[in-house]
Design an enzyme around this catalytic site. Sequence first.
Site, PDB file in Angstrom:
ATOM      1  N   CYS A   2       6.624  14.553 -19.493  1.00  0.00           N
ATOM      2  CA  CYS A   2       8.069  14.387 -19.652  1.00  0.00           C
ATOM      3  C   CYS A   2       8.448  12.910 -19.653  1.00  0.00           C
ATOM      4  O   CYS A   2       9.249  12.456 -20.485  1.00  0.00           O
ATOM      5  CB  CYS A   2       8.807  15.123 -18.533  1.00  0.00           C
ATOM      6  N   CYS A   4       6.882  16.234 -15.162  1.00  0.00           N
ATOM      7  CA  CYS A   4       5.509  15.726 -15.099  1.00  0.00           C
ATOM      8  C   CYS A   4       5.415  14.447 -15.913  1.00  0.00           C
ATOM      9  O   CYS A   4       6.405  13.965 -16.483  1.00  0.00           O
ATOM     10  CB  CYS A   4       4.514  16.769 -15.619  1.00  0.00           C
ATOM     11  N   ASP A  20     -15.793 -13.296   2.452  1.00  0.00           N
ATOM     12  CA  ASP A  20     -14.679 -13.560   3.360  1.00  0.00           C
ATOM     13  C   ASP A  20     -15.080 -13.033   4.739  1.00  0.00           C
ATOM     14  O   ASP A  20     -15.996 -12.217   4.859  1.00  0.00           O
ATOM     15  CB  ASP A  20     -13.431 -12.846   2.840  1.00  0.00           C
ATOM     16  N   ASP A  61     -11.023  -8.965   0.599  1.00  0.00           N
ATOM     17  CA  ASP A  61     -10.137  -7.808   0.705  1.00  0.00           C
ATOM     18  C   ASP A  61      -8.668  -8.170   0.792  1.00  0.00           C
ATOM     19  O   ASP A  61      -7.819  -7.293   0.760  1.00  0.00           O
ATOM     20  CB  ASP A  61     -10.496  -6.980   1.944  1.00  0.00           C
ATOM     21  N   ASP A 104      -7.696 -13.843  -0.773  1.00  0.00           N
ATOM     22  CA  ASP A 104      -8.981 -13.859  -1.467  1.00  0.00           C
ATOM     23  C   ASP A 104      -8.826 -13.769  -2.984  1.00  0.00           C
ATOM     24  O   ASP A 104      -9.788 -13.963  -3.718  1.00  0.00           O
ATOM     25  CB  ASP A 104      -9.861 -12.694  -1.000  1.00  0.00           C
TER      26      ASP A 104
END
Length: 994
Positions: free
Chosen positions: A63, A60, A658, A859, A863
Amino acid sequence: VLSAVAGVEGVVVDLKGSCAVVTGSADEAALVAAVEGAGFRARVAGGPPTTTLSVEGMMCSHCTGKVEQVLSAVAGVEGVVVDLKGSCAVVTGSADEAALVEAVVDAGFKAALASGAADEAGGARGGAPEGRGGALAAEAPASLEAVAVEISASPLPGSPIPPKAGKDSSAALLLPRSALGTSPARSKQTKKAEESGGSVTLGVGGMTCDSCRTGVERCLAAQPGVTSAAVSLMGRRALVSFDPSLVSPAKLAEAVQSLGFDATVIDDGESPLSAGPLSSSALSREALSWRRQFLGSLVFSVPVFVIAMALPVDTFGGGEALPGLPWRTLLLWLLVTPVQFGFGCQFYRRAFRALSHGSSNMDVLVALGSSAAYGYSVVTVAVAVSYGEEGGGQACFETASMLITFILLGKYLEASAKRKTSEALSKLVSLVPPTALLCPPGSLPGAGGDDGDEAARSVPVADLRTGDVVQVPPGAQLPVDGEVVHGSSEVNEHMVTGEPVPVPKAEGAQVIGGTLNCSGALWVRVGAVGNETVLAKIMKVVSDAQMRRPDVQAFADRISSVFVPAVVALALLTWASWAALLSLELLPDLSMHGWHRASSLAFMFGCAVLVIACPCAMGLATPTAVMVGTGVGAERGILFKGGDVLEAASRVTAVVFDKTGTLTSCKLRVVDAAPWLPGLTRAQLLELAGSAESASEHPIGKAIAAHARAQGLRVAAPECYRACAGYGLTCRVGASEVLLGNREWLGRHGVSLSAAQEAQVAPLEAEGKTIVLAARDGQLAGAVTLADTLKPEAAAVLSQLREMGVQLWICSGDNERTVRHLAQQLGVANFTACVSPSGKAEKVAALQAVGEVVAMVGDGINDAPALAQADLGVAIGGGTDVAIETADVVLLNSDLGGVAVALHLARAVMRRIRLNFVWAFGYNIVGLPLAAGLFYPAYQIHLPPMFAGAAMALSSVSVVCSSLLLRCYRPPKLPRHCAAQLDGAASTRASVEV
C-alpha cells in the site's frame, strides 16, 4: 551527539547524503555545536517546502509503495516518504495540494491535507535541504518540528580523511530502528530516487554464462535515461538506476526480453529471496524444466546411440531406402530431427537474439556445433542420393542428437547445483511462519481477559500491522520483530544471529522474527513487518551482495567478452588445417579409424573444438562461490555486503580494535567516587555527574547516570549540553557549570590534576579502570571510577588472529594506563590511547600508508570515521546505526569470534574462487588441444564431438559443485591458551602512542 541535545525527540542521519534531520524543539545553534564538537562541520540547511497528507486505508508495504508511486507521478513532486505507522505521506516540492489528495484518492485510499503540517514540516525552519536533505526532513512526523542539519564530508581540521570513495552502504542493516518509526528501506528508496531519478530491480531468468550477464548489462546501460546498471548472474537480478521521465521499468524489462531472457519487475515490497528468479520455487521450477527437456531428448537419443554405436551396420539388412541412403541412416535422421529442432530450438532462439544485438554466448556455440553436425550429415546424404553413390552411411546425425542431450543433462545438473548454492539463503525465508495468533485489544493476561488463549485468533502474518499484539506459544517461531509486553521465556536466536545459547526474554525485551520461542508463552507487540524486519534486511543485504563483484571477476569478464569469437575462429582454423593436411596427403600413414573421407575427419575435429570450449565455467567461478560464501556467513550471523568485501577481507593484514563495547563487555559499573572539592560529598559528586550524564548515549555516561539513580539520588536534566566525542562534555546543572571527561578535555578548559590527585588515580588506571574527571565552576570536583570486564572470548580471538598472521592494534580514547593494562592482558603489542574519533581514522590511514590492508572493528558513533576509512569496516551487532551503516561486514551478535571467522571464511572463499578459475581455465587448456586432434597423429587419441559436448556441460557443473564444497566450511577452533598468560616481556616491546 544530536540525540543528547536538550529538546531533541528524534534523529535520522544519512551518511551518504551528508545530512541529519532532527525533530523536536531543540535550539538550532546547539545542534550545530554538538555536531562540530564531534569533529565535523555542520550548518542548518534550507530547501523546498513540504506538504503532509493524512492517508487512511494503508495496510502493508504494498500500500505504501502504491501511494508513493501515485504521488511521485504528480507534477512538481521532488520527493515522497510514506509512513505506514503514522498513516501519513510527506511530499517535498511545489506540487498542488489538491492534485496530491486527488492522486491518493484515485488510488483507492482516503486522503486529506494535514492541518498545519506543511508549515510545521517545511515553513517553520525554512524548509528542508534540496535533494537528500529534503527527503530526510520529510520523514519527520507531522506533529513534530523538523530541522535539517547538513554535515560536510570534510571534517574539521585535524579530523580524519573522508570515507573512502566507492564505499557502498545501500545494503546496510539499520538496527535498532529509528525512534521516528520510519522505514529505513523507504528512506533509501527516496535517496536513490533523488540522486539518480529512480531505481528498479528486475528479475532476469535464462542467463547461462558471464557473456549473458555482460550482454544484459550492456543492453540496460544503452537504454535512454539509464545512469547505471548492475547484473548478478547467480542472483538473477538487475539493479538499474534511471530517469523516470525518459524510460519506465516496463521498457527496461522489454529491453532485456528482446535479448531472449525472461525479465520481470520485482516490487519493492517483495523479498528478494521469496520473489523473482532467485526464489526457491523459481529455482526448483528451472531445475524441473531442464529435467523434463533432458528426459524428453533422452527418449530419442538412446535409440540413436544404440543404432549408431552399438548395433552392427548391417542390422537392418544393409538395404537402402533410396540409392545412397541406407535404412539405418534414414532412421537416425528421423530420430535426431525432433531433438535438433524441438529440444534444441531454445538454443537457436537465444543465439539469434544474442547475435542480433552484437553479442555472443554459450548458446551460439551450442547452436553452431549441433547445426554443423546436423548440416554436415544432411549435405552428406544429399550428395550421396544425388549421385546414387555410397556415402550416406558416413553421416553423423548421432553427434547432433547426443550433443544437445548432453548439454541438457549438464543444464539440469547445473540448475540443481545452483539451487543448492542458495539453500542457506532460502532457509531464512522459511524461518517466518505463515500465520500468527493475533490478540484483540484488552485480551492480555491481567488486562481484563482470562489468560489470552481463547481470544487469540490465527491470521496471516502479512495482515499484521505495527502495534498489533501477537501471542507466541512455547515451541513456536516468532512471526515478527517486536517488544515483549507480557510473559517471559528463552528465545533461540541461533538461526539469525549465530548465538548458540538461548537468550532470556522478559517484558520490554526486543525479539526478532523467525527465532524460536523455547520455554514460556510470550505476548509481543509488533514493531516491524514485511521488509522492515531484521530477517528481511538480512536477506536484502545477502541478496544485494551478489551485485558487487570482486576485482578478480574483471579478469574473467575480459576473457568472456572475446571467448566465443575466438573459439569460432579456432574451430574454423582446426577444420581448415586438418582438411589441408589430409587433402595434400601430408599424413600418409594416418589411420582413419572408419572415416574414409578426409573431410569427415577434419569436420569432426573442428566441430569438437566448437562445442568443447565453455565460457560458463569461467563466468560461474566467482558468483557461485560468493553466493555460497555469503550464505554460509549469514548462517553464522556474519553479513558480507558484497563480493568485493569478501575479497578485501581475505587480504587484511592488520586489525584495529576499539576498546569499549568491542573488546570489553560494555557492562560498565561505578566502583568508586572520590570528591576532591572541599565540602562536596560523595553523594553530591555522583548526583552532579549523574545529572550531567543523563543526556548521554555513551556507555560510560549511561553507567554513571544509572548508578546515581540506583543510589536514589536526584538526577536533573542538564541544560546547554554539549558533548565532544572521545573527550567529554560540558553542561549546566542547576546553577553550576559542569565539565566531565578525561584529562585533555579538562585541560582545554584550564583545569588540571595536582600531583596528589594524579597519584590517587594512577594505580586505578594501571588496573584497567576508567577514570572520569568532574569539574564544577572551573574547579576540579572529583573523579568517578568505572570498571569494565573483557569479553570472555577476546583473548582467544586475538590469539587466533595472530596465528593467522594479522597485526593487531587497540585504538581507544581512554587514558594510556588503562589501555596499556588491557593490551597487556590480551598480549597486544601495539596500541594508541587518548585518541579522538578523527585520531582513530588517522591511525587507520597511517597503517594504510605503510602498505597494510586494515580492518577496523568497532561499535559506536565515534568509530564511524575509522570504519569508513578502513579497507574493511566490521561493525559489532550491538552497535549504533551509524557504525552498522558505515561498515562492510556486520556481526549480528556481539561475539568477537565473528571477526576471526569472517576473515577466515573470506580467505576460504577466495581460495575456492582461485581454484575454480584454475579448473575452468585448465579444462579449456587441456580440452581444446585434445578436441583439435593434436594427439591424434602420434597416439590415435581423439574426442568425438558428442563427448566434447558432454565435457563442456559437465565443466560448469564441476565449478558449481566446487563452490558447493564451501557449505562444508568449518570455522577455526580458538586456541585454548589465552594471551593474558603472556609474561611481562610483551609490555617492554609494546608500541605505545598517546
